[in-house]
Design a protein around this motif. Structure first.
Motif, PDB file in Angstrom:
ATOM      1  N   ASP A  24      -8.953   3.014  -1.304  1.00 15.99           N
ATOM      2  CA  ASP A  24      -8.949   4.179  -2.830  1.00 15.99           C
ATOM      3  C   ASP A  24     -10.706   4.133  -3.212  1.00 15.99           C
ATOM      4  O   ASP A  24     -10.568   5.183  -3.419  1.00 15.99           O
ATOM      5  CB  ASP A  24      -8.132   3.452  -4.071  1.00 15.99           C
ATOM      6  CG  ASP A  24      -6.813   3.632  -3.905  1.00 15.99           C
ATOM      7  OD1 ASP A  24      -6.259   4.178  -3.583  1.00 15.99           O
ATOM      8  OD2 ASP A  24      -6.719   3.091  -4.828  1.00 15.99           O
ATOM      9  N   GLN A  51      -4.850  -1.880  -1.353  1.00 16.62           N
ATOM     10  CA  GLN A  51      -5.376  -1.012  -2.002  1.00 16.62           C
ATOM     11  C   GLN A  51      -6.685  -0.398  -2.407  1.00 16.62           C
ATOM     12  O   GLN A  51      -6.494   0.524  -1.974  1.00 16.62           O
ATOM     13  CB  GLN A  51      -3.578  -0.615  -2.393  1.00 16.62           C
ATOM     14  CG  GLN A  51      -3.535   0.241  -3.014  1.00 16.62           C
ATOM     15  CD  GLN A  51      -3.061   2.064  -1.789  1.00 16.62           C
ATOM     16  OE1 GLN A  51      -2.017   1.571  -1.550  1.00 16.62           O
ATOM     17  NE2 GLN A  51      -3.759   3.048  -2.165  1.00 16.62           N
ATOM     18  N   THR A  87      -2.610  -6.609  -3.246  1.00 14.83           N
ATOM     19  CA  THR A  87      -3.530  -5.260  -3.750  1.00 14.83           C
ATOM     20  C   THR A  87      -4.606  -4.658  -3.114  1.00 14.83           C
ATOM     21  O   THR A  87      -5.715  -4.152  -3.512  1.00 14.83           O
ATOM     22  CB  THR A  87      -3.540  -5.381  -5.355  1.00 14.83           C
ATOM     23  OG1 THR A  87      -4.503  -5.884  -5.566  1.00 14.83           O
ATOM     24  CG2 THR A  87      -2.583  -5.503  -5.937  1.00 14.83           C
ATOM     25  N   THR A 103       0.817  -1.136  -0.347  1.00 13.70           N
ATOM     26  CA  THR A 103      -0.323  -0.142   0.024  1.00 13.70           C
ATOM     27  C   THR A 103       0.308   1.659  -0.355  1.00 13.70           C
ATOM     28  O   THR A 103       2.280   1.276   0.362  1.00 13.70           O
ATOM     29  CB  THR A 103      -0.755  -0.185   1.522  1.00 13.70           C
ATOM     30  OG1 THR A 103      -0.183   0.574   2.636  1.00 13.70           O
ATOM     31  CG2 THR A 103      -1.509  -1.212   0.848  1.00 13.70           C
TER      32      THR A 103
END
Length: 499
Positions: A352, A348, A345, A272
């Motif tokens: 987002d 993250q 991922t 991240t």
């Protein structure tokens, strides 16, 4: 004087249906029996009238039943299966239906398998019993006047699958629906799968059109009772408060020595552009889980191992311990102790969405796997029925919201989880969605492992009923809260206009 019951029963030529019909005819309570036939030519039984239909649950069938019934009560057999009525069962249905003036009366029943009779209790109907898979058993006793009135209300609908569901909701709007807690008949149970194998039927792609129709019917119901929410949301400022780190992954755990290491590893390998930590709430494990977690905490300062002082906590209570912990980050992100993030991922991507959509909650999608992480049916669970416009209304119809679930901590600290170990996430998700936008990720970012240790792998009927009743209760609470919120908004608008 005519007999009080008109019967509608699916018929495809099976001998067991003839046996059921003979019971009904011998009761002296049945005026007429209609055989619901679909595409079958020449099917008939002495003393019965064939009634061609497209499907047992369509709108057209509901209208035909309402039109054809000329007696005080209508007995609707829902499934093409063997039904063996108990002693004075029909009399009991009629007595309760008449004395309570109920629109629908249903009862507990017995399952028959290999000659063995097993009790199958059902649950009470309540205002929040709006899910489309509510189990009434196979026999409904309907008040024909209420049936006709409800059918007239939904006459313009053209559902191939949701006709019975829409009719049931319309009946519930005008009368009580009553359960008789007695085993009034026996039936052959056709679905013999374990609870963990059937719980995802509604996301099967082949059922998509069914789900669309059910959503339409449910949404209309919520509008009619004043519980529908327009796509208007309170704004959140996810940056307005300082937090020590941007996100905390939260894992409640008890006795998962076999899986907790995999879950923790999948968190610590996240990549991240922000600081994050992991809060594992160890609910007094006794199988070696505690020692494993102490080892992780000693090696990596991002791992916070919490053992609550309280010993009465369910999963929801463990979540509250983590969310109110001083080191909890701006966003609290779920991971079950059995499961894994799909790749590095996941965290993250979730964060987002919070910043991009200014939402108070984010729900991802997950992939079903076995313990070896090999994909198993039904594969990807994406909950695409959760749309920006209608997701929070449709959420009242289904039994889950998806995973992983993530929350804006400031909002979650106000709502809090109920201290239970089933449905706690559903309750919080509904409550948050009442006021705030919920962001969605429709690609799988989470691996849900199914194995014999899952808490819902093979539940007893009694446990399934307890779970379903609790979720229906949560829906009842939520419907009342939404009705009150809408009434308040309407009253404020009226006062403004009168000035």
């Amino acid at each position: 004087m005519s007999s009080p019951i008109t019967v509608f029963i699916p018929y495809s030529g099976n001998q067991f249906t003839k046996a059921t019909i003979e019971q009904l005819q011998a009761s002296g309570l049945v005026e007429k029996i209609f055989l619901l036939t679909t595409g079958a030519e020449g099917l008939s039984v002495n003393g019965c009238e064939s009634l061609p239909i497209d499907s047992v649950t369509s709108s057209h069938t509901m209208q035909k039943i309402a039109k054809k019934s000329k007696t005080h009560f209508t007995l609707f057999v829902l499934h093409d299966t063997a039904i063996d009525f108990g002693q004075f069962a029909l009399e009991r249905f009629l007595s309760v239906a008449e004395n309570t003036v109920s629109g629908i009366v249903y009862s507990d029943y017995y399952n028959m398998k290999l000659g063995i009779r097993t009790p199958h209790p059902v649950i009470e109907y309540q205002e929040g019993s709006v899910r489309d898979d509510f189990n009434f058993g196979s026999v409904l006793c309907l008040n024909s006047v209420i049936l006709k009135d409800a059918a007239a209300e939904i006459a313009k609908s053209d559902f191939a699958f949701a006709g019975l569901y829409a009719l049931r909701l319309a009946i519930a709007r005008r009368s009580r629906i009553t359960r008789i807690g007695e085993f009034l008949y026996s039936k052959i149970e056709s679905d013999t799968r374990k609870s963990g194998e059937s719980m995802f039927d509604y996301v099967d792609p082949k059922n998509r059109q069914v789900q669309i129709e059910m959503e339409i019917a449910a949404t209309e119901h919520l509008k009619t009772i004043g519980a529908y929410l327009k796509p208007q949301f309170n704004e959140v400022n996810v940056k307005e408060e300082k937090f020590e780190c941007e996100a905390s992954v939260i894992i409640p755990v008890k006795n998962r020595a076999r899986t907790i290491g995999d879950a923790v590893d999948s968190v610590l390998k996240q990549v991240t552009n922000f600081r994050f930590n992991l809060i594992v709430v160890d609910n007094h494990s006794s199988d070696g889980t505690t020692a494993l977690l102490k080892g992780y905490a000693a090696k990596d300062e991002r791992t916070i191992h919490v053992i609550p002082t309280r010993e009465d906590l369910g999963i929801g209570g463990c979540w509250n311990e983590a969310v109110h912990h001083a080191k909890c980050g701006r966003f609290a992100v779920q991971l079950d102790s059995d499961d894994l993030y799909k790749d590095a991922t996941t965290l993250q991507r979730i964060v987002d969405v919070f910043h991009q959509e200014k939402c108070a909650m984010v729900i991802g999608s997950y992939q079903m796997t076995n313990f070896k992480l090999e994909e198993i049916p039904p594969g990807i669970i994406d909950h695409k029925e959760w749309t920006p416009d209608n997701g929070r209304n449709n959420a009242l119809r289904i039994n889950g919201l998806g995973a992983p679930r993530a929350f804006f901590t400031r909002v979650l600290r106000r709502v809090n989880f109920p201290n239970v170990s089933y449905g706690e996430d559903y309750a919080v998700g509904l409550a948050i969605s009442r006021d705030y936008h919920v962001g969605r990720i429709y690609e799988p970012i989470y691996l849900c492992r199914r194995w014999e240790g899952n808490t819902d792998a093979d539940l007893s009927i009694e446990k399934q009923n307890a779970h379903n009743f609790y979720k229906d209760t949560i829906r009842t609470f939520e419907i009342i809260a939404r009705q009150r919120a809408n009434a308040l908004t309407k009253a404020k608008s009226k006062r403004r206009k009168s000035r």
